[in-house]
Write an enzyme that holds these catalytic residues in place. Structure first.
Site, mmCIF file in Angstrom:
data_model
loop_
_atom_site.group_PDB
_atom_site.id
_atom_site.type_symbol
_atom_site.label_atom_id
_atom_site.label_comp_id
_atom_site.label_asym_id
_atom_site.label_seq_id
_atom_site.Cartn_x
_atom_site.Cartn_y
_atom_site.Cartn_z
ATOM 1 C CG HIS A 33 -38.058 13.541 71.563
ATOM 2 N ND1 HIS A 33 -38.894 13.729 72.641
ATOM 3 C CD2 HIS A 33 -38.723 13.995 70.473
ATOM 4 C CE1 HIS A 33 -40.029 14.278 72.220
ATOM 5 N NE2 HIS A 33 -39.953 14.447 70.915
ATOM 6 C CG LEU A 123 -38.339 23.105 68.342
ATOM 7 C CD1 LEU A 123 -38.717 22.321 67.085
ATOM 8 C CD2 LEU A 123 -36.937 22.717 68.806
ATOM 9 N N GLY A 163 -34.962 22.558 63.909
ATOM 10 C CA GLY A 163 -36.230 23.207 64.253
ATOM 11 C C GLY A 163 -36.003 24.578 64.865
ATOM 12 C CG ASN A 192 -30.232 15.939 62.981
ATOM 13 O OD1 ASN A 192 -31.032 16.558 62.281
ATOM 14 N ND2 ASN A 192 -30.494 15.587 64.225
ATOM 15 C CG HIS A 268 -37.841 13.708 66.178
ATOM 16 N ND1 HIS A 268 -37.060 14.755 66.560
ATOM 17 C CD2 HIS A 268 -39.086 13.955 66.641
ATOM 18 C CE1 HIS A 268 -37.810 15.631 67.217
ATOM 19 N NE2 HIS A 268 -39.042 15.165 67.287
ATOM 20 C CB SER A 393 -45.246 55.055 70.942
ATOM 21 O OG SER A 393 -45.122 55.680 69.694
ATOM 22 C CD GLU A 436 -43.034 43.642 67.515
ATOM 23 O OE1 GLU A 436 -42.660 42.750 66.716
ATOM 24 O OE2 GLU A 436 -43.286 44.806 67.142
ATOM 25 C CG PHE A 462 -47.650 45.145 67.670
ATOM 26 C CD1 PHE A 462 -48.403 44.617 66.627
ATOM 27 C CD2 PHE A 462 -47.326 46.490 67.629
ATOM 28 C CE1 PHE A 462 -48.822 45.416 65.564
ATOM 29 C CE2 PHE A 462 -47.733 47.298 66.578
ATOM 30 C CZ PHE A 462 -48.486 46.772 65.540
ATOM 31 C CG ASP A 494 -52.016 54.242 64.100
ATOM 32 O OD1 ASP A 494 -51.832 54.835 63.016
ATOM 33 O OD2 ASP A 494 -51.191 54.240 65.027
ATOM 34 C CG HIS A 498 -51.845 49.897 64.726
ATOM 35 N ND1 HIS A 498 -51.829 49.259 63.508
ATOM 36 C CD2 HIS A 498 -50.597 50.412 64.909
ATOM 37 C CE1 HIS A 498 -50.628 49.389 62.968
ATOM 38 N NE2 HIS A 498 -49.872 50.083 63.804
HETATM 39 C C1 LIG Z 1 -42.566 25.734 68.190
HETATM 40 C C2 LIG Z 1 -42.567 24.243 68.044
HETATM 41 N N1 LIG Z 1 -43.172 23.688 66.992
HETATM 42 C C3 LIG Z 1 -43.226 22.354 66.862
HETATM 43 C C4 LIG Z 1 -42.681 21.538 67.810
HETATM 44 C C5 LIG Z 1 -42.788 20.016 67.688
HETATM 45 N N2 LIG Z 1 -41.448 19.497 67.373
HETATM 46 C C6 LIG Z 1 -40.656 18.977 68.305
HETATM 47 S S1 LIG Z 1 -39.150 18.586 67.719
HETATM 48 C C7 LIG Z 1 -39.582 19.077 66.154
HETATM 49 C C8 LIG Z 1 -38.617 19.092 65.014
HETATM 50 C C9 LIG Z 1 -37.455 18.277 65.249
HETATM 51 O O1 LIG Z 1 -36.457 18.513 64.332
HETATM 52 P P1 LIG Z 1 -35.044 18.994 64.814
HETATM 53 O O2 LIG Z 1 -35.172 20.300 65.429
HETATM 54 O O3 LIG Z 1 -34.125 18.864 63.663
HETATM 55 O O4 LIG Z 1 -34.659 17.956 65.936
HETATM 56 P P2 LIG Z 1 -34.104 16.499 65.726
HETATM 57 O O5 LIG Z 1 -35.081 15.763 64.866
HETATM 58 O O6 LIG Z 1 -32.797 16.637 65.101
HETATM 59 O O7 LIG Z 1 -34.054 15.921 67.100
HETATM 60 C C10 LIG Z 1 -40.875 19.524 66.130
HETATM 61 C C11 LIG Z 1 -41.554 20.004 64.914
HETATM 62 C C12 LIG Z 1 -42.049 22.159 68.884
HETATM 63 N N3 LIG Z 1 -41.486 21.474 69.863
HETATM 64 N N4 LIG Z 1 -41.986 23.509 68.980
#
Ligand SMILES: Cc1ncc(C[n+]2csc(CCOP(=O)(O)OP(=O)(O)O)c2C)c(N)n1
Length: 696
Positions: A33, A123, A163, A192, A268, A393, A436, A462, A494, A498
């Protein structure tokens, strides 16, 4: 030798060195990236060289500032910074980006690369990990800093992306961080407007600044992500703000400098391509025919940063020595805490672990767990944690150890406080609210910070809400304990929403997670021993809501058999079992009764308590064969959950009394009857097995 560059020009060179080490690494790997490093290098450079406190020679120095690259896909940026600032990450390693066994994996991995605090990539997780780190810092500072001796005093920084901010876990964590007034948490947002597949215009148009203002964060905007002075000013203002976490929205350009790809999602997650790399270098005034190029004056500038870091660490050591002279007891405690996640438990931590007397009525294992936790808390000052709004609980309150809340909240409604020791960051009871997922990620942050052994509690059902963080705890080999109560359909009324069915199986499927479902109070005490002594990853305890008998250990084998994962609770009366009944948790009592009932019918059964598959699998073949002799193929496993996986232990000739549909809302006794968890049914299934094996 060239004449020295003016300061501003040198800084630009440094930023470009960070950028193009990353871009070249991605290009060489033909994978990765480049967009984030090109856009975010200036803010990362500013933070790392002008503000952050770290010593590359001592990546684990306790009072270092923590940095989380929550947008883990930008790993090449972090590797450039680590290399340039002098961590043990060579140029060869940068050139091995994303290759087999390199120290520069696709996403940052804790334990692989010196200076990487947490594994990021999914993310949102890193965002919430940072909140945990800041909580750990605030807690330890409140416990150990004394007038004139500020020993624990570091910031938690993160670089977060669109993200990250879109993921729910970040919202949960941000909400809690704002409530907790974590003033030393400072996030740079790489704003960005572009994600992996699109511009944010099609998915993400809320007013992010207003959103974080509403969470109680301090927010600032930097309009030009290349303006080092503006970034530094904002970072310093964020540090001056001591009662709110900070989000600095920095307007950047994904793939900055790339003539054909800047601001497009193509920058990206794919290499720019050799030609575009050249064009980008030309555009930013960087030698276009050089790869992995670091000018000498850039190296020298970063060396100064490393030197400053080494000095800070040395100063801190002196201050720590002085502290230990003045406060010897606290010094010993802090010494021990700083090593606790390396396996150094205080001597005698377990002397108060209770032994429970035999009792046919017994207690729920969740209640036993609460008693054990409270018994060990005094001698285990590292133990901190709480639940996602389920303390009454889960029985996880540590009595009279205070509540982790900002001090000065005295006027607030203190229902649910654990009392006794007031509200302050020194409190060992953490209140996660109904969050959680953030709880899971925050626990990871606390554990990764070091100095504490965190636990978190909720209903077993959960655990699904926190699974991504549990997986990362296991991946990072973090020592985190999960207390999952209400572990079966026996929770009753429940109902099916649950009642966990597939949760045990799905937790057992996570490599590196130890799942323990103790049968009674004494096994629960042994389970906590495993959790506290675990060195290789998280431990999940699955505990009952309902009372279960406390077995008479004169009659049955000792409960520390749990430490080996499974053990013969009682052998066949004549020592020659026709079959083996295996169970975990509350169902152990069912097979105890079934053993007697079968004996009346001239069937000789061995009963095995099997609280933990993972612990059992670690035993020698001899031990495993002694518990489950290969020649006894008639084996029935009894567990109120998905049968998936049990055939590993019962074999193809064995049977599993499990549940492969959802539960129902009814009193527990009714459910147990309807789902076949009765002595009669266990006996019937056992005898059917014997008949089938006779026919073989
Ligand atoms: C939970 C999760 N879902 C999906 C992805 C796949 N993924 C990697 S980067 C990204 C999005 C990138 O956008 P951004 O966060 O704005 O990063 P930039 O393009 O600015 O580098 C995705 C969907 C991931 N890494 N984690």
């Amino acid at each position: 030798m060239n004449a020295p560059l003016p300061a501003a020009a040198l800084e630009q060179q440094c930023v470009n060195a960070v950028r193009f080490l990353a871009v070249d690494a991605v290009q060489k790997a033909n994978s990765g990236h480049p967009g984030l490093p090109l856009g975010a290098a200036p803010m990362a450079y500013t933070l790392w060289t002008r503000l952050m406190k770290f010593d590359p020679a001592q990546p684990h120095w306790f009072d270092r500032d923590r940095f989380v690259l929550s947008a883990g896909h930008g790993s090449a940026l972090l590797y450039s910074l680590l290399h340039l600032t002098g961590y043990d990450l060579t140029m060869e390693q940068l050139q091995q980006f994303r290759q087999w066994k390199s120290k520069t994996p696709g996403h940052p991995e804790r334990g692989v690369t010196p200076g990487v605090e947490v594994t990021t990539g999914p993310l949102g997780q890193g965002f919430a990990n940072g909140v945990g780190m800041a909580m750990a810092e605030a807690h330890l500072a409140a416990r150990f800093n004394k007038q004139g001796h500020t020993l624990i005093d570091h910031y938690t920084y993160a670089l977060v992306s669109d993200g990250d901010l879109m993921e729910g876990v970040a919202s949960e964590a941000a909400s809690l961080a704002g409530h907790l007034k974590l003033g030393k948490l400072i996030y740079l947002y790489d704003d960005n407007n572009v994600t992996l597949s699109a511009g944010t215009d099609i998915t993400f148009t809320e007013d992010r600044q207003a959103r974080f203002d509403a969470y109680g964060w301090h927010t600032q905007m930097v309009d030009d992500g290349n303006d080092l002075a503006a970034i530094e000013k904002a970072l310093r203002a964020a540090r001056d703000e001591t009662t709110r976490p900070s989000l600095i929205l920095v307007r950047t350009h994904l793939g900055f400098g790339s003539p054909n790809k800047q601001d497009s999602f193509e920058a990206h997650g794919s290499p720019l391509g050799a030609d575009e790399v050249k064009l980008t270098k030309r555009q930013l005034g960087w030698p276009e025919d050089q790869q992995f190029y670091v000018p000498d004056d850039v190296r020298a500038r970063f060396a100064e940063v490393a030197k400053r870091g080494a000095q800070s660490a040395a100063d801190w050591q002196q201050r720590y020595d002085a502290y230990k002279k003045q406060f010897p007891d606290l010094g010993i405690e802090l010494d021990q805490l700083m090593k606790v996640d390396g396996g150094h438990l205080p001597a005698g931590w377990d002397v108060d672990v209770p032994t429970f007397d035999a009792d046919p009525k017994g207690i729920a294992t969740r209640v036993a767990s609460g008693k054990v936790m409270n018994a060990i808390a005094a001698r285990l000052p590292a133990l901190v944690g709480g639940s996602a709004d389920l303390d009454p609980s889960t029985y996880t309150a540590l009595k009279n150890t205070g509540d982790f809340e900002p001090s000065g909240s005295d006027g607030l409604d203190q229902q649910g406080s654990n009392g006794g020791a007031g509200w302050s960051y020194a409190g060992r009871n953490l209140h996660f609210g109904v969050r959680e997922h953030a709880m899971g990620a925050i626990l990871n942050g606390i554990a990764a910070h070091g100095g504490l052994l965190p636990f978190g509690a909720t209903f077993l059902i959960f655990s699904d809400y926190m699974r991504p963080s549990i997986r990362l705890a296991a991946l990072m080999k973090l020592q985190v304990a999960y207390v999952f109560t209400h572990d079966s359909i026996a929770l009753g009324e429940d109902g099916e929403t649950h009642q966990p069915i597939e949760q045990l199986a799905s937790l057992r499927a996570i490599p590196g997670l130890t799942v323990i479902r103790p049968a009674d109070a004494n096994e629960t005490a042994a389970a906590w021993r495993v959790a506290v002594e675990s060195r290789h990853g998280p431990v999940a305890l699955a505990l009952t809501r309902q009372a279960v008998p406390t077995l008479d250990r004169h009659q049955f084998a000792p409960a520390d058999g749990l430490l080996r994962g499974a053990y013969v609770l009682a052998d066949a009366a004549n020592g020659k079992p026709d079959l083996i009944l295996i169970a975990s948790g509350s169902e152990v009592h069912l097979i105890v009764e079934a053993q007697q009932a079968l004996l009346q019918q001239n069937v000789q059964a061995r009963i095995v308590s099997m609280p933990s598959w993972e612990l059992f699998d670690q035993q020698s073949q001899d031990y495993r064969d002694s518990v489950l002799p290969p020649e006894i193929v008639a084996r029935l496993a009894v567990e109120m959950g998905s049968p998936q996986g049990w055939h590993k232990y019962v074999g193809t000739a064995g049977d599993v009394l499990g549940i492969d549909r959802y539960g129902a809302s009814a009193p527990a006794e009714v459910l147990l009857r309807e789902y076949g968890y009765t002595v009669e049914n266990v006996c019937a299934r056992a005898k059917a097995l014997l008949r089938a094996s006779a026919l073989r």
